[in-house]
Design a protein around this motif. Structure first.
Motif, short mmCIF file in Angstrom:
data_model
loop_
_atom_site.label_atom_id
_atom_site.label_comp_id
_atom_site.label_asym_id
_atom_site.label_seq_id
_atom_site.Cartn_x
_atom_site.Cartn_y
_atom_site.Cartn_z
N ILE A 91 0.83 -1.21 0.00
CA ILE A 91 0.00 0.00 0.00
C ILE A 91 0.86 1.26 0.00
CG2 ILE A 91 -1.99 -1.10 1.08
CD1 ILE A 91 -1.21 0.34 3.69
N ASP A 94 2.67 1.44 -3.63
CA ASP A 94 1.68 1.85 -4.63
C ASP A 94 1.46 3.35 -4.58
OD1 ASP A 94 1.37 -0.73 -5.51
OD2 ASP A 94 -0.61 -1.04 -4.63
N LEU A 95 1.36 3.90 -3.37
CA LEU A 95 1.16 5.35 -3.24
C LEU A 95 2.42 6.10 -3.66
CD1 LEU A 95 -1.08 7.36 -2.22
CD2 LEU A 95 0.38 7.63 -0.22
N ARG A 98 2.29 6.34 -7.36
CA ARG A 98 1.29 7.32 -7.79
C ARG A 98 1.80 8.74 -7.61
NH1 ARG A 98 -4.21 6.99 -5.04
NH2 ARG A 98 -4.41 8.87 -6.33
N ALA A 99 2.43 8.99 -6.46
CA ALA A 99 2.95 10.33 -6.20
C ALA A 99 4.08 10.68 -7.17
CB ALA A 99 3.44 10.43 -4.76
N TYR A 184 -0.11 11.77 8.07
CA TYR A 184 -0.98 10.65 7.74
C TYR A 184 -0.36 9.40 8.34
CZ TYR A 184 -3.15 13.90 4.50
OH TYR A 184 -3.79 15.00 3.97
N ALA A 200 -5.34 6.34 4.29
CA ALA A 200 -6.23 6.25 3.13
C ALA A 200 -6.67 7.63 2.64
CB ALA A 200 -7.45 5.40 3.48
N SER A 203 -4.71 9.73 -0.45
CA SER A 203 -4.99 9.56 -1.87
C SER A 203 -5.77 10.73 -2.43
CB SER A 203 -5.77 8.26 -2.11
OG SER A 203 -4.96 7.14 -1.85
N GLN A 204 -6.66 11.30 -1.62
CA GLN A 204 -7.51 12.39 -2.07
C GLN A 204 -6.74 13.69 -2.31
OE1 GLN A 204 -10.60 12.69 0.87
NE2 GLN A 204 -10.95 10.47 0.87
N LEU A 206 -3.59 13.75 -3.66
CA LEU A 206 -2.63 13.64 -4.75
C LEU A 206 -3.15 14.36 -5.99
CD1 LEU A 206 -1.38 9.93 -4.58
CD2 LEU A 206 -0.44 11.96 -3.48
#
Length: 208
Positions: A91, A94-95, A98-99, A184, A200, A203-204, A206
């Motif tokens: 997890i 994966d973030l 994405r970042a 976080y 969690a 994610s909002q 990014l």
């Protein structure tokens, strides 16, 4: 949190990697090599503390007579002997990906010594030197002091409002909050509700 997010500062042990079990075993292995028997729950209360703080506790409460330098060398060797048991948290990686794709700056702020940070970077598939890191050797005071996060902010040249921290320990949370950063916490953090956000929710924030 009005400013657009421009950077993430990651804790490493217990956040990016499932390394705390190996840290625990490395303390046991190193202590055994010194003729000391540590209680089974020794490491549980020390998660997030720096090597020098733990060395001081070992000396005061468990009879360790080695210097910090000698102990650190022994403990680092014990950790490296088990490095194949250290695995990334999906997890988190994966973030991270994405970042990275969104163009955010990312750095690692750890209470671990530089050698362990470099070994863990390799386990993450990252080349040491390719990512900005702040390790215990880079500061005079480790977490829960805010100095590691303040050092990272200064090196990034960004205001705290544009940066988020990802942590897993009470010491890391205290350090980041004292530096004025939004924090976080990983899902397994069991601290009381407070001035932090769940992992969690990040994610909002990014871009894209």
């Amino acid at each position: 949190m009005d400013q657009p997010l421009r950077a993430l500062l990651w804790d490493m042990d217990g956040t990016l990697l499932d390394s705390e079990p190996v840290h625990r075993l490395s303390f046991v292995d190193a202590a055994r090599a010194c003729g000391l028997a540590l209680p089974e729950a020794f490491h549980e209360g020390l998660i997030g503390k720096s090597e020098d703080a733990i060395h001081a506790i070992l000396g005061a409460e468990h009879g360790l007579s080695l210097s910090l330098a000698h102990w650190s060398e022994l403990r680092f060797a014990a950790y490296l002997a088990r490095i194949e048991e250290v695995h990334p948290f999906k997890i988190a990686t994966d973030l991270w990906a994405r970042a990275q794709a969104a163009g955010l700056c990312q750095a690692i702020v750890s209470n671990s010594p530089e050698g362990i940070v470099r070994a863990n970077l390799t386990r993450l598939g990252l080349t040491p030197g390719s990512v900005m890191t702040v390790s215990r050797q880079d500061v005079s005071r480790g977490k829960p002091d805010p100095e590691p996060y303040l050092r990272a902010l200064a090196r990034l040249g960004l205001p705290a409002a544009a940066v988020a921290v990802i942590e897993d320990s009470a010491a890391g949370l205290a350090a980041a909050r004292a530096a004025g950063l939004t924090v976080y916490m990983m899902p397994w953090f069991e601290g009381p509700p407070g001035d932090w956000q769940p992992f969690a929710a990040l994610s909002q924030r990014l871009p894209g």
